[in-house]
Design an enzyme around this catalytic site. Sequence first.
Site, mmCIF file in Angstrom:
data_model
loop_
_atom_site.group_PDB
_atom_site.id
_atom_site.type_symbol
_atom_site.label_atom_id
_atom_site.label_comp_id
_atom_site.label_asym_id
_atom_site.label_seq_id
_atom_site.Cartn_x
_atom_site.Cartn_y
_atom_site.Cartn_z
ATOM 1 N N CYS A 1 0.893 -1.293 -0.052
ATOM 2 C CA CYS A 1 -0.099 0.165 -0.178
ATOM 3 C C CYS A 1 0.921 1.083 0.020
ATOM 4 O O CYS A 1 0.454 2.424 -0.166
ATOM 5 C CB CYS A 1 -0.688 0.013 1.202
ATOM 6 S SG CYS A 1 -1.941 -1.298 1.361
ATOM 7 N N CYS B 1 -15.015 -1.078 6.132
ATOM 8 C CA CYS B 1 -13.966 -1.503 5.219
ATOM 9 C C CYS B 1 -13.606 -0.751 3.994
ATOM 10 O O CYS B 1 -14.754 -0.638 3.477
ATOM 11 C CB CYS B 1 -14.095 -3.266 4.908
ATOM 12 S SG CYS B 1 -14.597 -4.328 6.410
ATOM 13 N N HIS C 1 -9.473 2.516 -2.092
ATOM 14 C CA HIS C 1 -8.125 2.060 -2.145
ATOM 15 C C HIS C 1 -7.645 1.010 -3.091
ATOM 16 O O HIS C 1 -7.446 0.067 -3.027
ATOM 17 C CB HIS C 1 -8.147 1.408 -0.768
ATOM 18 C CG HIS C 1 -6.824 0.782 -0.238
ATOM 19 N ND1 HIS C 1 -5.685 1.577 -0.532
ATOM 20 C CD2 HIS C 1 -6.098 -0.042 0.566
ATOM 21 C CE1 HIS C 1 -4.288 1.178 -0.187
ATOM 22 N NE2 HIS C 1 -4.819 0.052 0.705
#
Length: 379
Positions: A80, A198, A323
């Site tokens: 990430c 989430c 994301h």
Amino acid sequence: MRNVSVIGVGMIPFGKYPNHQLSDLGWPAVKAAIGDARIDPSRIEAAYCGTAFGGMMAGQRILGRIGISGIPVTNVENACSSSSTAFRQGVLAIKSGQYDFVLVIGVEKLSRFGGGTLPLEREDWEVSQGIVMPAVYAMRARRYMYEFGLSQEQLALVSVKSRRNGALNPDAQMTTEVTLEEVLASRPIADPFTLLQCCPPGDGAAAVVLCTQALAAQFRSDPVHVVASDLTSGTFMPGFRDMTIPDITVRGAKHAYEEAGLGPNDIDVAEVHDAFSIAELMYYEAFGFCERGAAGSFLETGGSDLNGQVAVNPSGGLLSKGHPVGATGAAQIVEIVRQLRGECGARQVKDAKVGLTHATGGGLTGFDHGACSIHIFQR
């Protein structure tokens, strides 16, 4: 060592682009950043491209679409932290005097996996036994709730705030507000998380143009200066580890504050890696925005709101903006640069002068995280 400034940023709205190739996602962000910098593309001397799942030569594939070739291109994978690590490489290249102008790209296309949790490295022992990232963060959340009395409602309020901010961001993947009741009633994922706690996977790209501070004023009257750039890796610790303390972020924050000559009270706006609702709360404490165990009340009393003590994730964060792993770090930088320029409209943080970005990821057996990259910016 020379000082470094950001003179151009660009990104595409995060979302699902099933009919686009990776390069189709990347080149519009690059074109936007170059246009924002008001620079001739021929001035760019090198490029650094961060992606976790983009395959070989991602940077070359993207730049070839807009006729930029022949320059050194370095492709960076660091989970990430991929594009924030690429950004750090660009900063170091300019600081050292190797280049005057550098392009940084972050790009990812997660829709290629068709949904579900992201594939992890099967060589890792815990992954081979079935561990996935929602479960890792769920264990952290349960331990934090046990240690500090955090309620289910306080945990869910992170998502309420994130979606409220994301509704003001046209580049966010999730642009509708949600209520506390809706967060708590959404589908269970890994106790105590429901679906809306989430981050959504998706596709996206972001780009940044860097140059020496001495040259920045030739291109923009409002350059944003990079005052700290830190990258650290997790420390291996077999056996017991306190899961309520993100050690890698605590260490990285200390290094970044020291490099910048600043502290927690100087930060006006921050984009932190809120992959799951508990993460944002733990990072309030890791960065010193509040005391240990006080994150729930800090959130509840508005300390991290747009007009709070420090505005955290005004973009909507990973929980709302989305994301796309390799694009996240660069997109955080785009948001902070725009905030410090005063370009964020309804979600603009008033009088923002100092901003921080934080991307961490890569769960490994025995490590709290694999990599963590933190940057501090000042106008």
